[in-house]
Design a protein around this motif. Structure first.
Motif, PDB file in Angstrom:
ATOM      1  N   LEU A  37       0.609  -1.260  -0.047  1.00  0.00           N
ATOM      2  CA  LEU A  37      -0.250  -0.081  -0.033  1.00  0.00           C
ATOM      3  C   LEU A  37       0.929   1.136  -0.061  1.00  0.00           C
ATOM      4  CD1 LEU A  37      -3.007  -1.094   2.368  1.00  0.00           C
ATOM      5  CD2 LEU A  37      -3.018  -0.344  -0.119  1.00  0.00           C
ATOM      6  N   ILE A  38       2.033   1.261   0.733  1.00  0.00           N
ATOM      7  CA  ILE A  38       2.763   2.282   0.737  1.00  0.00           C
ATOM      8  C   ILE A  38       3.706   2.515  -0.578  1.00  0.00           C
ATOM      9  CG2 ILE A  38       5.090   3.254   1.850  1.00  0.00           C
ATOM     10  CD1 ILE A  38       3.974   1.744   4.408  1.00  0.00           C
ATOM     11  N   LYS A  39       4.045   1.122  -1.169  1.00  0.00           N
ATOM     12  CA  LYS A  39       4.905   1.495  -2.317  1.00  0.00           C
ATOM     13  C   LYS A  39       4.109   1.441  -3.679  1.00  0.00           C
ATOM     14  CE  LYS A  39       8.922  -0.873  -0.603  1.00  0.00           C
ATOM     15  NZ  LYS A  39       9.948  -1.669  -0.509  1.00  0.00           N
ATOM     16  N   GLY A  40       2.871   1.202  -3.509  1.00  0.00           N
ATOM     17  CA  GLY A  40       1.844   1.474  -4.809  1.00  0.00           C
ATOM     18  C   GLY A  40       1.937   0.329  -5.631  1.00  0.00           C
ATOM     19  N   THR A  41       2.323  -0.818  -5.286  1.00  0.00           N
ATOM     20  CA  THR A  41       2.349  -2.021  -6.053  1.00  0.00           C
ATOM     21  C   THR A  41       2.752  -3.208  -5.143  1.00  0.00           C
ATOM     22  OG1 THR A  41       3.388  -3.313  -7.922  1.00  0.00           O
ATOM     23  CG2 THR A  41       4.826  -2.029  -6.662  1.00  0.00           C
ATOM     24  N   ILE A  42       2.013  -4.491  -5.535  1.00  0.00           N
ATOM     25  CA  ILE A  42       2.524  -5.539  -4.631  1.00  0.00           C
ATOM     26  C   ILE A  42       3.699  -6.419  -5.379  1.00  0.00           C
ATOM     27  CG2 ILE A  42       1.010  -7.216  -5.884  1.00  0.00           C
ATOM     28  CD1 ILE A  42      -0.084  -8.322  -3.233  1.00  0.00           C
ATOM     29  N   PHE A  43       4.114  -5.999  -6.686  1.00  0.00           N
ATOM     30  CA  PHE A  43       5.156  -6.721  -7.242  1.00  0.00           C
ATOM     31  C   PHE A  43       6.262  -5.871  -7.224  1.00  0.00           C
ATOM     32  CE2 PHE A  43       0.939  -7.300  -9.726  1.00  0.00           C
ATOM     33  CZ  PHE A  43       1.164  -9.008  -9.441  1.00  0.00           C
ATOM     34  N   PRO A  44       7.277  -6.535  -6.433  1.00  0.00           N
ATOM     35  CA  PRO A  44       8.627  -6.042  -6.339  1.00  0.00           C
ATOM     36  C   PRO A  44       9.391  -5.653  -7.729  1.00  0.00           C
ATOM     37  CG  PRO A  44       8.421  -7.865  -4.910  1.00  0.00           C
ATOM     38  CD  PRO A  44       7.153  -7.904  -5.716  1.00  0.00           C
ATOM     39  N   ASN A  45       9.095  -6.550  -8.786  1.00  0.00           N
ATOM     40  CA  ASN A  45       9.796  -6.042  -9.865  1.00  0.00           C
ATOM     41  C   ASN A  45       9.026  -4.719 -10.700  1.00  0.00           C
ATOM     42  OD1 ASN A  45       7.326  -7.619 -10.371  1.00  0.00           O
ATOM     43  ND2 ASN A  45       8.199  -8.414 -12.399  1.00  0.00           N
ATOM     44  N   LEU A  46       8.029  -4.497 -10.252  1.00  0.00           N
ATOM     45  CA  LEU A  46       7.350  -3.164 -10.829  1.00  0.00           C
ATOM     46  C   LEU A  46       7.676  -2.058  -9.963  1.00  0.00           C
ATOM     47  CD1 LEU A  46       3.712  -3.983 -11.859  1.00  0.00           C
ATOM     48  CD2 LEU A  46       5.599  -3.800 -13.270  1.00  0.00           C
ATOM     49  N   TYR A  47       8.233  -2.272  -8.753  1.00  0.00           N
ATOM     50  CA  TYR A  47       8.665  -0.968  -7.927  1.00  0.00           C
ATOM     51  C   TYR A  47       9.969  -0.102  -8.167  1.00  0.00           C
ATOM     52  CZ  TYR A  47       9.522   1.539  -3.601  1.00  0.00           C
ATOM     53  OH  TYR A  47       9.845   2.552  -2.705  1.00  0.00           O
ATOM     54  N   GLN A  48       9.614   0.947  -8.756  1.00  0.00           N
ATOM     55  CA  GLN A  48      10.796   1.700  -9.087  1.00  0.00           C
ATOM     56  C   GLN A  48      10.490   3.180  -8.824  1.00  0.00           C
ATOM     57  OE1 GLN A  48      10.823   1.785 -13.321  1.00  0.00           O
ATOM     58  NE2 GLN A  48      11.247  -0.586 -13.410  1.00  0.00           N
ATOM     59  N   PRO A  49      11.170   3.426  -7.141  1.00  0.00           N
ATOM     60  CA  PRO A  49      10.842   4.782  -6.562  1.00  0.00           C
ATOM     61  C   PRO A  49      11.805   5.728  -7.259  1.00  0.00           C
ATOM     62  CG  PRO A  49      12.313   3.450  -5.255  1.00  0.00           C
ATOM     63  CD  PRO A  49      11.650   2.541  -6.406  1.00  0.00           C
TER      64      PRO A  49
END
Length: 57
Positions: A37-49
């Protein structure tokens, strides 16, 4: 067929305006829900802060 049922005419016939492409997301090593919820995705491979740039300040 009523007026609302007719498709809207295209300003450029024969041209596709947009097409989405979403890569397959494997359901493995998912973020915990509270973190997702904080990062905006449940998929680590999509997380690009966004990285903050320090312009010499």
């Amino acid at each position: 067929m009523g007026k609302k049922d007719r498709p809207m005419p295209s300003p450029m016939p024969g041209i596709r305006l947009a097409q989405a492409w979403v890569p397959h997301q494997p359901y493995e090593c998912l973020f915990p829900l509270n973190e997702a919820l904080i990062k905006g995705t449940i998929f680590p491979n999509l997380y690009q802060p966004y990285k903050k740039k320090n312009h010499g300040r």
